[in-house]
Design an enzyme around this catalytic site. Structure first.
Site, PDB file in Angstrom:
ATOM      1  N   GLU A 117      44.235 -14.035  86.292  1.00 45.79           N
ATOM      2  CA  GLU A 117      43.862 -14.067  84.674  1.00 45.79           C
ATOM      3  C   GLU A 117      42.878 -15.343  84.489  1.00 45.79           C
ATOM      4  O   GLU A 117      42.150 -15.974  83.900  1.00 45.79           O
ATOM      5  CB  GLU A 117      44.514 -14.279  83.213  1.00 45.79           C
ATOM      6  CG  GLU A 117      44.338 -13.889  81.716  1.00 45.79           C
ATOM      7  CD  GLU A 117      45.570 -14.036  81.213  1.00 45.79           C
ATOM      8  OE1 GLU A 117      46.422 -13.288  81.868  1.00 45.79           O
ATOM      9  OE2 GLU A 117      45.722 -15.296  80.399  1.00 45.79           O
ATOM     10  N   SER A 177      49.766 -17.798  82.431  1.00 43.92           N
ATOM     11  CA  SER A 177      49.779 -16.972  82.989  1.00 43.92           C
ATOM     12  C   SER A 177      48.792 -16.961  84.265  1.00 43.92           C
ATOM     13  O   SER A 177      47.696 -16.744  83.908  1.00 43.92           O
ATOM     14  CB  SER A 177      49.710 -15.774  81.880  1.00 43.92           C
ATOM     15  OG  SER A 177      50.502 -15.836  81.478  1.00 43.92           O
ATOM     16  N   ARG A 224      42.292  -9.574  77.626  1.00 43.67           N
ATOM     17  CA  ARG A 224      41.597 -10.794  78.561  1.00 43.67           C
ATOM     18  C   ARG A 224      40.030 -10.438  78.845  1.00 43.67           C
ATOM     19  O   ARG A 224      39.333 -11.890  80.420  1.00 43.67           O
ATOM     20  CB  ARG A 224      42.569 -10.448  79.290  1.00 43.67           C
ATOM     21  CG  ARG A 224      43.961 -10.636  79.499  1.00 43.67           C
ATOM     22  CD  ARG A 224      44.469 -11.774  78.440  1.00 43.67           C
ATOM     23  NE  ARG A 224      45.894 -12.109  78.488  1.00 43.67           N
ATOM     24  CZ  ARG A 224      46.589 -11.650  77.127  1.00 43.67           C
ATOM     25  NH1 ARG A 224      46.506 -10.892  76.774  1.00 43.67           N
ATOM     26  NH2 ARG A 224      47.845 -11.608  77.170  1.00 43.67           N
TER      27      ARG A 224
HETATM   28  P1  NAP Z   1      57.303 -10.618  78.666  1.00 39.62           P
HETATM   29  O1  NAP Z   1      58.241 -10.365  77.311  1.00 39.62           O
HETATM   30  O2  NAP Z   1      58.534 -11.187  79.596  1.00 39.62           O
HETATM   31  O3  NAP Z   1      57.069  -9.359  79.037  1.00 39.62           O
HETATM   32  C1  NAP Z   1      56.024  -9.071  80.074  1.00 39.62           C
HETATM   33  C2  NAP Z   1      54.849  -8.445  79.549  1.00 39.62           C
HETATM   34  O4  NAP Z   1      54.841  -7.295  79.208  1.00 39.62           O
HETATM   35  C3  NAP Z   1      53.449  -9.021  78.934  1.00 39.62           C
HETATM   36  O5  NAP Z   1      53.092  -9.868  79.564  1.00 39.62           O
HETATM   37  C4  NAP Z   1      53.121  -7.761  77.650  1.00 39.62           C
HETATM   38  O6  NAP Z   1      51.330  -7.720  77.651  1.00 39.62           O
HETATM   39  C5  NAP Z   1      54.078  -6.998  78.223  1.00 39.62           C
HETATM   40  N1  NAP Z   1      54.898  -6.384  76.895  1.00 39.62           N
HETATM   41  C6  NAP Z   1      56.291  -7.415  76.503  1.00 39.62           C
HETATM   42  N2  NAP Z   1      56.292  -6.555  75.747  1.00 39.62           N
HETATM   43  C7  NAP Z   1      55.748  -5.689  75.257  1.00 39.62           C
HETATM   44  C8  NAP Z   1      55.024  -4.196  73.809  1.00 39.62           C
HETATM   45  N3  NAP Z   1      55.996  -5.020  72.678  1.00 39.62           N
HETATM   46  N4  NAP Z   1      54.393  -3.662  73.970  1.00 39.62           N
HETATM   47  C9  NAP Z   1      53.371  -3.665  74.506  1.00 39.62           C
HETATM   48  N5  NAP Z   1      53.279  -4.842  75.932  1.00 39.62           N
HETATM   49  C10 NAP Z   1      54.121  -5.232  75.698  1.00 39.62           C
HETATM   50  O7  NAP Z   1      56.027 -11.769  78.590  1.00 39.62           O
HETATM   51  P2  NAP Z   1      56.274 -13.191  78.053  1.00 39.62           P
HETATM   52  O8  NAP Z   1      56.265 -13.907  79.493  1.00 39.62           O
HETATM   53  O9  NAP Z   1      57.350 -13.678  77.329  1.00 39.62           O
HETATM   54  O10 NAP Z   1      55.200 -13.633  77.128  1.00 39.62           O
HETATM   55  C11 NAP Z   1      55.139 -13.117  75.768  1.00 39.62           C
HETATM   56  C12 NAP Z   1      53.724 -12.913  75.407  1.00 39.62           C
HETATM   57  O11 NAP Z   1      52.828 -14.285  75.210  1.00 39.62           O
HETATM   58  C13 NAP Z   1      53.229 -12.081  76.131  1.00 39.62           C
HETATM   59  O12 NAP Z   1      52.020 -11.117  74.864  1.00 39.62           O
HETATM   60  C14 NAP Z   1      52.057 -12.921  76.995  1.00 39.62           C
HETATM   61  O13 NAP Z   1      50.805 -12.473  77.403  1.00 39.62           O
HETATM   62  C15 NAP Z   1      51.829 -13.728  75.877  1.00 39.62           C
HETATM   63  N6  NAP Z   1      51.539 -14.843  76.249  1.00 39.62           N
HETATM   64  C16 NAP Z   1      49.844 -15.184  77.131  1.00 39.62           C
HETATM   65  C17 NAP Z   1      48.755 -16.065  77.970  1.00 39.62           C
HETATM   66  C18 NAP Z   1      47.997 -16.283  77.553  1.00 39.62           C
HETATM   67  O14 NAP Z   1      46.837 -15.510  76.926  1.00 39.62           O
HETATM   68  N7  NAP Z   1      47.142 -16.778  78.613  1.00 39.62           N
HETATM   69  C19 NAP Z   1      50.382 -16.858  78.089  1.00 39.62           C
HETATM   70  C20 NAP Z   1      51.192 -16.760  78.266  1.00 39.62           C
HETATM   71  C21 NAP Z   1      52.360 -15.672  78.330  1.00 39.62           C
HETATM   72  P3  NAP Z   1      50.710  -8.586  77.410  1.00 39.62           P
HETATM   73  O15 NAP Z   1      50.326 -10.530  78.728  1.00 39.62           O
HETATM   74  O16 NAP Z   1      49.564  -8.332  77.293  1.00 39.62           O
HETATM   75  O17 NAP Z   1      51.180  -9.317  75.713  1.00 39.62           O
END
Ligand code: NAP
Length: 341
Positions: free
Chosen positions: A326, A230, A162
């Site tokens: 973020e 986020s 990020r």
């Molecule tokens: P989630 O599946 O509930 O997971 C929670 C966090 O755990 C995520 O933030 C993700 O990190 C990490 N995670 C989950 N599975 C993983 C794996 N297999 N390996 C490594 N890290 C893992 O999260 P969610 O809210 O539904 O979001 C899903 C994805 O969308 C995430 O990647 C999240 O970052 C992304 N997202 C990004 C933004 C943005 O860029 N502003 C906004 C909303 C959601 P990471 O965040 O590092 O992937």
């Protein structure tokens, strides 16, 4: 005064002294005086008050397929990849949709991330195990203070979790006019995140549709509920901290990193600190993903700040861990750090 309410996805009513919509790099050849902020779709910003300066809004369009990074004009040996040069004002999700129609993939895990192509490299947006920086071959920018063009290769952008060079001191005056991506023509699904693992994707579009469905299930659509995605970054901690957490929470989600540290899920920490789905005035945390702070209608900037501070204090009390936003924070005179608000 320039009304910023339709230029921030939190839907906060805030004003700048002036606003300029930039549609071509040439609009930026005159050096800018006075305070300024560069905005894409305003999907990753929180205005904590009115801004006493000029807001530059990136609306540079255009998608060129097969463009060359190498200006000598020599045919690049790209194998089964293609270079795509995109205007910084193009919406990232519209780009992904268009590319898939052309048989160009790689970005499908980033589907539905709100925001522009020019803003995406700044925080190296990522989702479902894919980060945009991986695909960036070159960035063209204008330094708004000098009016000069700057070209950076992907490596020079110093992409990290990020973050990128564009967040570093001395580089934040760069207005990203074009991004050139190097993208695969062959689809290799990246499915290591929950929700994608059990599916078999024959086409990149099917993976895109699954990501869209997952996001729609969990995250509020900024078209209907003001938010900036986020709000906090996931914290990275040592193995020792993880071991201590596991004594209290056997199932703590944590992801090992190559440097020996572990990534924790900020949304999980907020949930366990009893801050999921809470409401303070017209601001709340989202019930399906506590990491997102939402404007419940007519929220004031100070209410968003107060809730964010409350959430981070509760996480600190419960886990002795600092959550860092973020989202980028802006005050009257420009960007602010978390400690300044
Ligand atoms: P989630 O599946 O509930 O997971 C929670 C966090 O755990 C995520 O933030 C993700 O990190 C990490 N995670 C989950 N599975 C993983 C794996 N297999 N390996 C490594 N890290 C893992 O999260 P969610 O809210 O539904 O979001 C899903 C994805 O969308 C995430 O990647 C999240 O970052 C992304 N997202 C990004 C933004 C943005 O860029 N502003 C906004 C909303 C959601 P990471 O965040 O590092 O992937």
């Amino acid at each position: 005064m320039f009304d910023l309410s339709s230029y921030n996805t939190f839907n906060l009513t805030v004003y700048a002294q002036a606003g300029r919509v930039i549609t071509a790099p040439e609009d930026l050849t005159q050096p800018l005086g006075g305070p300024y902020i560069i905005l894409g779709a305003g999907s990753d910003v929180l205005f904590t008050e009115d801004f006493a300066g000029t807001v530059l809004i990136n609306r540079i369009g255009g998608i060129e397929l097969g463009s060359k990074v190498d200006e000598r004009g020599a045919p690049n040996d790209l194998g089964d990849h293609i270079l795509v040069r995109v205007g910084g004002g193009v919406l990232l999700d519209e780009l992904i949709d268009y590319l898939l129609d052309q048989g160009i993939c790689g970005l499908e895990n980033l589907s539905l991330i709100p925001g522009t192509v020019g803003a995406a490299p700044i925080q190296n947006v990522g989702a479902y195990g894919v980060e945009i920086g991986t695909f960036i071959a070159q960035i063209e920018a204008r330094d708004v203070l000098s009016g000069k063009q700057v070209i950076l290769s992907g490596e020079q952008c110093r992409f990290g979790y990020r973050t990128s060079i564009f967040k570093e001191q001395g580089w934040s005056s760069l207005f990203i006019t074009h991004v050139t991506f190097k993208l695969p023509l062959k689809f290799t699904p990246k499915v290591n995140y929950a929700g994608l693992q059990s599916c078999e994707f024959k086409q990149a579009r099917a993976l895109r549709e699954r990501v869209i469905a997952l996001r729609n299930e969990k995250l509020p659509n900024p078209k209907y509920v003001g938010n900036a995605g986020s709000f906090f970054k996931n914290p990275y901690v040592s193995a020792q901290v993880v071991a201590q957490l596991k004594e209290r929470y056997e199932q703590v989600p944590c992801y090992p990193q190559s440097d020996g540290s572990f990534k924790l899920a900020a949304g999980w920490l907020i949930d366990k600190a009893n801050c999921r789905g809470i409401k303070h005035g017209q601001v709340g945390t989202w019930g399906n993903q506590a990491l997102v702070i939402v404007n419940l209608g007519g929220a004031k900037p100070h209410e968003v700040v107060a809730l964010a501070k409350y959430v981070s204090a509760e996480v600190q009390n419960k886990f002795a861990l600092d959550l860092v936003p973020e989202v980028r924070l802006y005050g009257k005179h420009g960007e602010l750090s978390w400690d300044q608000i």
